[in-house]
Design an enzyme around this catalytic site. Structure first.
Site, PDB file in Angstrom:
ATOM      1  N   PRO A   1      15.962  -6.611 -46.387  1.00  0.00           N
ATOM      2  CA  PRO A   1      16.329  -6.917 -47.770  1.00  0.00           C
ATOM      3  C   PRO A   1      17.420  -5.986 -48.255  1.00  0.00           C
ATOM      4  O   PRO A   1      17.228  -5.232 -49.198  1.00  0.00           O
ATOM      5  CB  PRO A   1      15.019  -6.697 -48.535  1.00  0.00           C
ATOM      6  CG  PRO A   1      14.257  -5.688 -47.731  1.00  0.00           C
ATOM      7  CD  PRO A   1      14.680  -5.884 -46.296  1.00  0.00           C
ATOM      8  N   CYS A   2      18.539  -6.040 -47.640  1.00  0.00           N
ATOM      9  CA  CYS A   2      19.640  -5.131 -48.001  1.00  0.00           C
ATOM     10  C   CYS A   2      20.071  -5.367 -49.451  1.00  0.00           C
ATOM     11  O   CYS A   2      20.685  -4.517 -50.062  1.00  0.00           O
ATOM     12  CB  CYS A   2      20.799  -5.309 -47.052  1.00  0.00           C
ATOM     13  SG  CYS A   2      20.879  -6.917 -46.301  1.00  0.00           S
ATOM     14  N   HIS A   3      19.710  -6.503 -49.989  1.00  0.00           N
ATOM     15  CA  HIS A   3      20.108  -6.802 -51.373  1.00  0.00           C
ATOM     16  C   HIS A   3      19.288  -5.967 -52.345  1.00  0.00           C
ATOM     17  O   HIS A   3      19.585  -5.892 -53.520  1.00  0.00           O
ATOM     18  CB  HIS A   3      19.910  -8.290 -51.637  1.00  0.00           C
ATOM     19  CG  HIS A   3      18.522  -8.756 -51.440  1.00  0.00           C
ATOM     20  ND1 HIS A   3      18.065  -9.265 -50.247  1.00  0.00           N
ATOM     21  CD2 HIS A   3      17.471  -8.769 -52.290  1.00  0.00           C
ATOM     22  CE1 HIS A   3      16.789  -9.578 -50.395  1.00  0.00           C
ATOM     23  NE2 HIS A   3      16.391  -9.288 -51.605  1.00  0.00           N
TER      24      HIS A   3
END
Length: 118
Positions: free
Chosen positions: A59-61
């Site tokens: 979940p780099c966001h």
DNA sequence: ATGTTGACATTGA
DNA sequence: TTCAATGCCAACA
């Protein structure tokens, strides 16, 4: 320790491990991740790990800068993808387009522990 | 092989 | 207060 052939690529792996622990609807900052790894100055490299994490399930966001700005949004397929993803998870945004860290800031190893704000 | 850049953060002047 | 410099790690020219 000394294992000449063992702790070299770990940095990215460690970052990915931490990022993978970020609960949905929450976000963290590069500095917090780096600090958790024991190297707060390497926050920059954390961003590199994120860029390298593109195409993964990470979940780099959910990783933003210290101001809550979506600095990595430009690395997403769309200019609105990152923001939309966070909104989709219930994350609130400020008038400046920054995440309301006061409400969604999550810290690694806090393990769900409640963290007082400054 | 060397130098610069990069999804950052902190300290010093 | 704002601006400049430093630290860290990895990829790119």
């Amino acid at each position: 320790m000394s294992t000449p052939s063992g702790d070299r690529n770990d940095f990215f792996s460690r970052v990915w491990q931490v990022v993978a622990q970020i609960p949905r609807g929450k976000v963290t900052t590069y500095g917090h991740i780096a600090a958790h790894l024991g190297v707060r100055s390497s926050a920059r490299t954390v961003g590199w790990a994120m860029k390298a994490a593109k195409g993964t399930t990470l979940p780099c966001h959910r990783v933003v800068n210290r101001f809550g700005a979506l600095t990595g949004a430009q690395s997403f397929p769309g200019p609105r993808v990152m923001e939309d993803l966070l909104r989709s998870e219930g994350v609130a945004f400020d008038d400046d387009g920054c995440v309301v860290l006061s409400a969604h800031l999550w810290i690694p190893a806090s393990d769900g522990a409640y963290q007082p704000v400054d």
